[in-house]
Design an enzyme around this catalytic site. Sequence first.
Site, PDB file in Angstrom:
ATOM      1  N   LYS A 166      81.242  37.856  57.716  1.00 49.70           N
ATOM      2  CA  LYS A 166      81.987  37.285  58.824  1.00 49.70           C
ATOM      3  C   LYS A 166      82.486  35.889  58.440  1.00 49.70           C
ATOM      4  O   LYS A 166      81.851  35.198  57.633  1.00 49.70           O
ATOM      5  CB  LYS A 166      81.090  37.124  60.061  1.00 49.70           C
TER       6      LYS A 166
ATOM      7  N   ARG B  43      75.623  50.254  64.799  1.00 50.77           N
ATOM      8  CA  ARG B  43      75.636  51.710  65.011  1.00 50.77           C
ATOM      9  C   ARG B  43      74.781  52.443  63.989  1.00 50.77           C
ATOM     10  O   ARG B  43      74.282  53.538  64.253  1.00 50.77           O
ATOM     11  CB  ARG B  43      77.076  52.215  65.015  1.00 50.77           C
TER      12      ARG B  43
END
Length: 493
Positions: A268, A342
């Site tokens: 990020k 996920r």
Amino acid sequence: MTWQPGLPVHGAPAWVVVLDAEGGLPAAAKEAGERLGVDLGRLLEAQLATGFSPAAGATVAYPLLTGEASEVVLVGAGDGSAKDLRHAGAAIARFGRGKDELTTVVAEGIDDAALRAFAEGVILGSFSYTLKTVDPGEPAVGQVAVTDGTDGTDGARQQVLDRGVVIGRTGWLARQLAITPSNAKDPAWLAARATEVAAATGLEVTVWDEKKLAADGFGGILAVGRGSTRPPRFVRLDYVPAGATKNTPYVVLVGKGITYDTGGLSLKPREGMVSMKRDMTGGGSVIATMSALRELGANVRVTGLVCAAENMPSGTAYRPDDVIRHFGGRTTEVKNTDAEGRLVLADGLAYAVQELKPDVLVDIATLTGAIKVSLGAMLYGGLFATDDALADNLADAGRVSGEELWRMPLPAEYEDLISTPIADSVNSSKGPGSITAALFLKAFAGDIPWAHLDLSSIAESPADRFEYSIGATGAGARLLTTWLTSETPTAGI
């Protein structure tokens, strides 16, 4: 927080008067004013004339020179709804900082839902977390007595307040877990907090360390945690109500517990990492929810699963193009290591389906930034579900708790977006990001009625506002607690 029959014989040094649904004074205000040595009616008229609004949570304080108290504050209750009374309760908590006690006068006949929400607001508005050594701020109010001025003991009113306090406390705990900095908080720390909660509230607890995770085939959790020197954990908490039988409905909650998210090798930007200490909000909310079930007498069996890992870049980190084998055997081709939530949830869902076989399955996570694009910030969390009754029950709990949900679609037409010739699916794709993430998870839920809560949109508050404090909100704990402790949480499913 206590319910006081009648006005107290010896009131607190500070009194709070909550306006009614019409913006007027409660019935007990006249007697309270006489005790305080002030005409509260004239005081309210004067404040309204100078711009005071009786909107929910609006406050105006007035010093007193005579009478038994030194200060009185008028608090707006908006339309008198539960939502507005929650806001009023939070405003009172902020006014009460540094005070030992408050006497609070509310409207006669306030209904149970509004009174419970009011108590939640007082607890939530009292929240603070600081590691400052200089000017750490004032402590929360020590005691709040609530009365509508009517005589006679009313144990039912106290029970309503107590329930609101417990639900508020789940939000407090979830916030505290989420706001703890990640140099202190890692997967083992989160597992230790869950273990403490279990010991205090009569839950069974099981913790998988990295060796047991490897032996049992939790490939998603292991992959995400592989880049960190602080290994992953998987936590199982079990609640069984008194008198449970084989016919007692069984619910499993699965929470994302990413204790820090750098994005891994798909790193990020700096701005994107700020606040990623709260990327375990889903797991923290599961722990907080489980903490309240016995005290509130939930009549369903519940298992809470927390999938905890730290997503870091290193020479051992998992890579784009790696193929992961999850618990139960399903495979995923990694395209983005920053779509890690996920991957850990997939293991938890697969474990629930294969080993626990619940009647209802719900996962909760700060999963995607895309849900903020869809729903904005601080109004609605995203709800995906394969069962209409489950979706309705969760949405109802969201409205009651103040953590509202907006149902999103699960169109089969988008499943091609996560297909690949290499594995059963990919973990990231172009297109509607929150929907494709939900479709990825749906494959692991099998045929069990399932809901996915993507709460990134309500996980962070930019300021102290209503019942929220600046920073992590602990989103989901009050919602899940309200749902699971309702009379029929699995009705119609």
